[in-house]
Design a protein around this motif. Structure first.
Motif, PDB file in Angstrom:
ATOM      1  N   MET B   1     -11.393   4.178  -1.609  1.00 26.93           N
ATOM      2  CA  MET B   1     -11.564   4.364  -3.055  1.00 26.93           C
ATOM      3  C   MET B   1     -10.207   4.622  -3.712  1.00 26.93           C
ATOM      4  N   LYS B   2      -9.554   5.696  -3.279  1.00 23.25           N
ATOM      5  CA  LYS B   2      -8.226   6.040  -3.799  1.00 23.25           C
ATOM      6  C   LYS B   2      -7.253   4.900  -3.517  1.00 23.25           C
ATOM      7  N   LYS B   3      -7.301   4.437  -2.271  1.00 23.09           N
ATOM      8  CA  LYS B   3      -6.348   3.446  -1.820  1.00 23.09           C
ATOM      9  C   LYS B   3      -6.438   2.172  -2.651  1.00 23.09           C
ATOM     10  N   ARG B   4      -7.683   1.818  -3.010  1.00 25.56           N
ATOM     11  CA  ARG B   4      -7.882   0.607  -3.789  1.00 25.56           C
ATOM     12  C   ARG B   4      -7.155   0.710  -5.125  1.00 25.56           C
ATOM     13  N   PHE B   5      -7.279   1.897  -5.756  1.00 21.85           N
ATOM     14  CA  PHE B   5      -6.606   2.085  -7.040  1.00 21.85           C
ATOM     15  C   PHE B   5      -5.102   1.961  -6.890  1.00 21.85           C
ATOM     16  N   VAL B   6      -4.570   2.533  -5.808  1.00 23.20           N
ATOM     17  CA  VAL B   6      -3.133   2.455  -5.565  1.00 23.20           C
ATOM     18  C   VAL B   6      -2.709   0.990  -5.481  1.00 23.20           C
ATOM     19  N   HIS B   7      -3.449   0.212  -4.691  1.00 22.26           N
ATOM     20  CA  HIS B   7      -3.148  -1.217  -4.549  1.00 22.26           C
ATOM     21  C   HIS B   7      -3.121  -1.898  -5.905  1.00 22.26           C
ATOM     22  N   GLN B   8      -4.152  -1.617  -6.687  1.00 22.17           N
ATOM     23  CA  GLN B   8      -4.284  -2.324  -7.960  1.00 22.17           C
ATOM     24  C   GLN B   8      -3.175  -1.933  -8.933  1.00 22.17           C
ATOM     25  N   ILE B   9      -2.856  -0.638  -8.945  1.00 20.47           N
ATOM     26  CA  ILE B   9      -1.823  -0.179  -9.885  1.00 20.47           C
ATOM     27  C   ILE B   9      -0.460  -0.736  -9.490  1.00 20.47           C
ATOM     28  N   VAL B  10      -0.176  -0.709  -8.186  1.00 24.46           N
ATOM     29  CA  VAL B  10       1.098  -1.264  -7.715  1.00 24.46           C
ATOM     30  C   VAL B  10       1.212  -2.731  -8.116  1.00 24.46           C
ATOM     31  N   PHE B  11       0.084  -3.457  -7.960  1.00 17.36           N
ATOM     32  CA  PHE B  11       0.089  -4.873  -8.316  1.00 17.36           C
ATOM     33  C   PHE B  11       0.402  -5.061  -9.807  1.00 17.36           C
ATOM     34  N   ILE B  12      -0.254  -4.268 -10.640  1.00 23.89           N
ATOM     35  CA  ILE B  12      -0.048  -4.409 -12.088  1.00 23.89           C
ATOM     36  C   ILE B  12       1.413  -4.144 -12.445  1.00 23.89           C
ATOM     37  N   ILE B  13       1.970  -3.083 -11.855  1.00 23.00           N
ATOM     38  CA  ILE B  13       3.376  -2.760 -12.144  1.00 23.00           C
ATOM     39  C   ILE B  13       4.283  -3.910 -11.714  1.00 23.00           C
ATOM     40  N   ALA B  14       3.995  -4.488 -10.551  1.00 24.55           N
ATOM     41  CA  ALA B  14       4.803  -5.605 -10.062  1.00 24.55           C
ATOM     42  C   ALA B  14       4.749  -6.785 -11.033  1.00 24.55           C
ATOM     43  N   VAL B  15       3.550  -7.080 -11.528  1.00 24.31           N
ATOM     44  CA  VAL B  15       3.405  -8.202 -12.462  1.00 24.31           C
ATOM     45  C   VAL B  15       4.206  -7.938 -13.734  1.00 24.31           C
TER      46      VAL B  15
END
Ligand SMILES: Nc1ncnc2c1ncn2[C@@H]1O[C@H](COP(=O)(O)OP(=O)(O)OP(=O)(O)O)[C@@H](O)[C@H]1O
Ligand SMILES: [Mg+2]
Lengths: 257, 256
Positions: B1-15
């Motif tokens: 759950m937590k980890k998924r959010f981390v993945h998604q946020i990191v992705f958004i920042i990268a974009v």
């Protein structure tokens, strides 16, 4: 006095492509039950016990006569509450206590305090009071069955139909629930039809015992001569056990060794 | 759950970072590819004095009205089709056919029939939600396990009370997924209709905002509006629907 249940020439067929032959699951059953009797039904697996119970409950079409309190059975009703063989019979969107209270509400009992009292009383009897706020998916199979029993008892139906309700319980809670059920039966004079595979259970609980045979007939129909409470050390317990055991073997169509 | 959010946020920042890099490299004209800064300022400006906030609220009010009408209608019609075999056969066919028509394709007809106004947009929203919703409700109803119906009949529910007492809660996982599909379609249908209509006389919505920005070649403004659309969608998905899910099907242990 009219019998609580009268079954005459009951025949049950399932009309689907799968059933070959005549597909008669129940063949010409005749059976009369008086108010307050505790009838236990034994029989080999697949002989039609559940089907018989479902006919009485009004869940199946049938041929012949089936009358409760002199009235023909045409569908399910709150006078005959079924405790199904399936674990999934609780409503998953209601907590344990709401599962017990909901049918009462439907019967017109609106008083919150009264509902709580009743559900607490019956959940206590099946040892589930501390689980009253749980949802069904958080319960074990046996706990679900016990909730279903509490739901049925709380409604105080004329007949309770029970399909192997204790099959998934350990010996301890089984004994305890047998005692509870017997007491409730004594106190409230409710009529019970109880399917079981357990000969001991039939002897301990039943005031009358039926054995059904593999081809869907009532093979043995006898009053239970043992005085209650029955324990394995009761006089004639062994004799009774042997008798039913033999009847079951023959009913299953297998040779006795 | 937590980890998924981390993945998604990191992705958004990268974009976002890549976006800015591409902008700095000036691979495309700034008009086509505005900087993050200009998108952000278009966003704040839009809310500060461009009336974007009002437009969002206006769009939402149209959406909500259409949504409620569509859901209620879907429940009523699917409910009737539970009671009547004939109605069920016909309604099933209607749903399958109408579900194929995109909301935008209805616009010319809608204009012809009821003119340009709020009602027309609401009609498009209703059209977007009612068919997928009906399909989900009917699928849900027909997959309710037999045992619940038997228990319901046993404890005293009749044909009609069974609908709310058993069918709706038992089919809730299906119903919820129908609402989700309907929501996404309605949201898109609404924006398209608004872009085509412009103002409806009584107000302008977010689709109109995009249309105006495009005509003014304010691409940062267009991106700002898209961000708003995505943000609203995400809030509904992650906050509203999650909340409903958590308090219904997850709590009951049904559905996925
Ligand atoms: N819906 C149905 N359609 C066709 N045949 C069925 C249906 N339900 C039960 N049967 C058949 O009826 C027979 C009796 O089934 P039933 O469930 O009554 O047995 P049972 O005595 O309760 O067995 P068990 O002790 O294993 O529960 C079986 O042969 C079964 O295949
Ligand atoms: Mg059975």
């Amino acid at each position: 006095m009219t019998p609580i249940l009268k079954v005459e020439n009951l025949v049950k067929r399932f009309h689907d492509e799968m059933s070959y032959g005549q597909g008669e699951i129940l063949k010409d059953l005749n059976f009369e039950m008086q108010r307050g009797e505790f009838v236990c039904i034994l029989g080999p697996s697949g002989c039609g016990k559940s089907t018989f119970l479902r006919c009485i409950g009004g869940f199946e079409g049938y041929e012949g006569t089936l009358a409760v309190n002199g009235e023909c059975v045409t569908g399910p009703g709150t006078d005959r509450i079924m405790v199904f063989q399936e674990f999934s019979q609780l409503l998953p969107w209601k907590t344990v206590e709401k599962n017990v209270q909901y049918p009462l509400k439907l019967q017109g009992c609106k008083d919150k305090k009264k509902l709580q009292e009743i559900s607490d009383l019956y959940l206590e009897k099946v040892d589930l009071l501390e689980y009253r706020k749980f949802y069904p998916h958080q319960l074990s199979g046996g706990m679900k069955q016990r909730t279903a029993i509490a739901r049925a008892l709380a409604l105080k139906p004329e007949i309770i139909l029970m399909d192997e309700p204790f099959a998934s319980l350990d010996a301890m809670s089984r004994n305890h629930l047998q005692a509870e059920l017997y007491q409730i039966h004594q106190k409230e004079k409710v009529s019970v039809i109880f399917i079981t595979h357990n000969i001991q259970e039939a002897i301990c609980l039943g005031t009358r015992i039926l054995v059904m045979s593999k081809n869907g007939e009532i093979k043995v129909d006898m009053m239970n001569p043992l005085p209650k409470p029955v324990t394995p050390s009761s006089e004639k317990y062994g004799e009774m056990w042997d008798l039913l055991h033999d009847a079951l073997y023959e009913a299953g169509g297998e040779e006795k060794e | 759950m937590k980890k998924r959010f981390v993945h998604q946020i990191v992705f958004i920042i990268a974009v976002l970072a890549m976006w800015q890099v591409i902008y700095e490299l000036q691979l495309f004209p700034a008009l086509m590819f505005p900087s993050l800064g200009s998108i952000f300022s278009a966003l704040t400006e839009g809310f500060a004095d461009g009336g974007l906030g009002e437009m969002v609220l206006y769009s939402m009010s149209l959406l909500l009205r259409g949504f409620v009408i569509g859901i209620v209608a879907a429940f009523v019609l699917s409910g009737i089709s539970m009671m009547s075999r004939t109605f069920c056969d016909i309604y099933n066919m209607i749903v399958s056919m109408c579900d194929l028509i995109p909301g935008v394709a209805m616009i010319p007809l809608a204009i012809l029939w009821i003119g340009i106004g709020e009602e027309t947009i609401i009609l498009i929203v209703v059209h977007s939600i009612i068919w997928p919703m009906s399909r989900s409700i009917m699928d849900g109803f027909s997959s309710v396990p037999k045992i619940y119906k038997e228990v319901g009949a046993n404890i005293g529910l009749n044909r009609y009370s069974m609908l709310l007492g058993i069918y709706v809660p038992a089919a809730f996982a299906h119903i919820l997924s129908g609402i989700k599909v309907g929501w996404a379609r309605a949201w898109r249908g609404l924006i398209s209709a608004e872009m085509i209509f412009g103002t409806t006389g009584s107000g302008a919505g977010i689709g109109w905002f995009i249309f105006m920005k495009r005509t003014n070649v304010d691409i940062a403004g267009v991106f700002a509006a898209l961000l708003v659309i995505v943000a609203i969608g995400a809030v509904v998905e992650y906050v509203v629907f999650r909340y409903i899910e958590k308090n219904t099907i997850r709590k009951w242990g049904i559905g996925k």
